[in-house]
Design a protein around this motif. Structure first.
Motif, short mmCIF file in Angstrom:
data_model
loop_
_atom_site.label_atom_id
_atom_site.label_comp_id
_atom_site.label_asym_id
_atom_site.label_seq_id
_atom_site.Cartn_x
_atom_site.Cartn_y
_atom_site.Cartn_z
N VAL A 67 0.81 -1.22 0.00
CA VAL A 67 0.00 0.00 0.00
C VAL A 67 0.84 1.27 0.00
O VAL A 67 0.31 2.36 -0.20
CB VAL A 67 -1.01 0.02 1.18
N GLY A 68 2.15 1.14 0.21
CA GLY A 68 3.02 2.30 0.19
C GLY A 68 2.86 3.20 1.39
O GLY A 68 2.73 4.40 1.28
N PHE A 69 2.93 2.60 2.58
CA PHE A 69 2.73 3.34 3.82
C PHE A 69 4.03 3.37 4.62
O PHE A 69 4.64 2.34 4.88
CB PHE A 69 1.62 2.68 4.63
N LEU A 70 4.47 4.57 4.99
CA LEU A 70 5.69 4.78 5.79
C LEU A 70 6.91 4.12 5.16
O LEU A 70 7.72 3.47 5.84
CB LEU A 70 5.48 4.27 7.22
N ILE A 71 7.05 4.26 3.86
CA ILE A 71 8.06 3.54 3.10
C ILE A 71 9.48 3.93 3.48
O ILE A 71 10.36 3.08 3.57
CB ILE A 71 7.83 3.69 1.58
N ARG A 72 9.74 5.21 3.73
CA ARG A 72 11.12 5.60 4.07
C ARG A 72 11.59 4.96 5.38
O ARG A 72 12.64 4.30 5.39
CB ARG A 72 11.25 7.12 4.10
N PRO A 73 10.85 5.06 6.48
CA PRO A 73 11.31 4.37 7.69
C PRO A 73 11.24 2.85 7.55
O PRO A 73 12.09 2.13 8.08
CB PRO A 73 10.40 4.88 8.80
N LEU A 74 10.23 2.38 6.82
CA LEU A 74 10.12 0.93 6.61
C LEU A 74 11.33 0.40 5.86
O LEU A 74 11.82 -0.69 6.16
CB LEU A 74 8.83 0.60 5.84
N GLY A 75 11.85 1.19 4.91
CA GLY A 75 13.03 0.76 4.17
C GLY A 75 14.21 0.50 5.07
O GLY A 75 14.94 -0.49 4.90
N ILE A 76 14.41 1.35 6.05
CA ILE A 76 15.52 1.16 6.99
C ILE A 76 15.28 -0.08 7.85
O ILE A 76 16.18 -0.90 8.05
CB ILE A 76 15.71 2.41 7.88
N CYS A 122 14.12 3.66 0.68
CA CYS A 122 14.25 4.68 1.72
C CYS A 122 14.60 6.02 1.09
O CYS A 122 14.11 7.07 1.52
CB CYS A 122 15.31 4.24 2.72
N VAL A 123 15.42 6.02 0.07
CA VAL A 123 15.83 7.25 -0.60
C VAL A 123 14.75 7.77 -1.55
O VAL A 123 14.45 8.96 -1.57
CB VAL A 123 17.16 7.02 -1.36
N THR A 124 14.15 6.87 -2.34
CA THR A 124 13.18 7.31 -3.35
C THR A 124 11.81 7.61 -2.76
O THR A 124 11.06 8.40 -3.31
CB THR A 124 12.98 6.25 -4.44
N GLY A 125 11.47 6.95 -1.66
CA GLY A 125 10.12 7.04 -1.13
C GLY A 125 9.20 6.08 -1.87
O GLY A 125 9.64 5.28 -2.70
N ALA A 126 7.93 6.17 -1.58
CA ALA A 126 6.95 5.20 -2.07
C ALA A 126 6.48 5.46 -3.49
O ALA A 126 5.90 4.59 -4.12
CB ALA A 126 5.74 5.18 -1.14
N GLY A 127 6.70 6.65 -4.01
CA GLY A 127 6.18 6.99 -5.33
C GLY A 127 4.75 7.48 -5.24
O GLY A 127 4.13 7.49 -4.17
N LEU A 129 2.01 6.22 -6.42
CA LEU A 129 0.97 5.20 -6.23
C LEU A 129 1.08 4.62 -4.82
O LEU A 129 1.45 3.46 -4.63
CB LEU A 129 1.13 4.10 -7.29
N SER A 130 0.74 5.44 -3.83
CA SER A 130 0.94 5.02 -2.45
C SER A 130 0.11 5.85 -1.48
O SER A 130 -0.33 6.96 -1.81
CB SER A 130 2.42 5.19 -2.07
N ILE A 131 -0.05 5.30 -0.30
CA ILE A 131 -0.69 6.05 0.78
C ILE A 131 0.19 7.25 1.17
O ILE A 131 -0.31 8.33 1.44
CB ILE A 131 -0.97 5.15 2.00
N ASP A 132 1.51 7.04 1.18
CA ASP A 132 2.41 8.14 1.51
C ASP A 132 2.18 9.34 0.61
O ASP A 132 2.13 10.48 1.08
CB ASP A 132 3.87 7.69 1.40
N ALA A 133 2.03 9.11 -0.69
CA ALA A 133 1.80 10.22 -1.62
C ALA A 133 0.45 10.87 -1.37
O ALA A 133 0.32 12.10 -1.44
CB ALA A 133 1.88 9.72 -3.06
#
Length: 142
Positions: A67-76, A122-127, A129-133
């Motif tokens: 779903v693209g939620f909290l992708i930057r912290p999730l990436g770490i 983590c660097v690019t973010g979710a894009g 097509l995501s909840i983050d966006a």
């Protein structure tokens, strides 16, 4: 400014990573006592707790990837988790059988590569097509 195709590629990358972790999390859940036994055999301290944490990370992380939620912290978090599982689960340096050791080396380095993919997310973010966006406030032009 990102190209329109970038969000589609990032979405595909998130799905590709999610499939691996959702499948793994479901398999761990279905054979939970076996997974606890495996962790115990690897010398993981508190294998019952470790199994619960690993299963939760894989299932929740997989859903968040889709779903693209909290992708930057999730990436770490997922990068660290994947490196830890490489070290604990694919410890080729402790294997004496050459064929098994070869497989462990491959799996170890695949995990490191997957961790690299998570760091890129983590660097690019979710894009787009995501909840983050959807949660990011849009800039208004004056």
């Amino acid at each position: 400014m990102a190209r329109p195709i970038d969000s589609g590629i990032i979405f595909f990358a998130r799905l590709a990573l999610a499939v691996l972790f959702l499948w793994g999390g479901v398999m761990k859940l279905l054979a939970y006592s076996g997974f606890v036994g495996y962790l115990h055999s690897k010398g993981v301290p508190f294998p019952e707790i470790g199994a619960g944490i690993a299963t939760a990370i894989e299932l929740i992380g997989g859903i968040f990837l889709v779903v693209g939620f909290l992708i930057r912290p999730l990436g770490i978090i997922m990068a660290a988790y994947t490196v830890i599982t490489a070290v604990l689960g694919h410890d080729f340096w402790n294997v004496v059988d050459a064929a098994v050791q070869r497989d462990m080396v491959i799996h170890f380095w695949k995990n490191i590569g997957i961790a690299g993919g998570f760091l890129l997310l983590c660097v690019t973010g979710a894009g787009a097509l995501s909840i983050d966006a959807a949660r990011t406030p849009k800039r208004r032009l004056l």
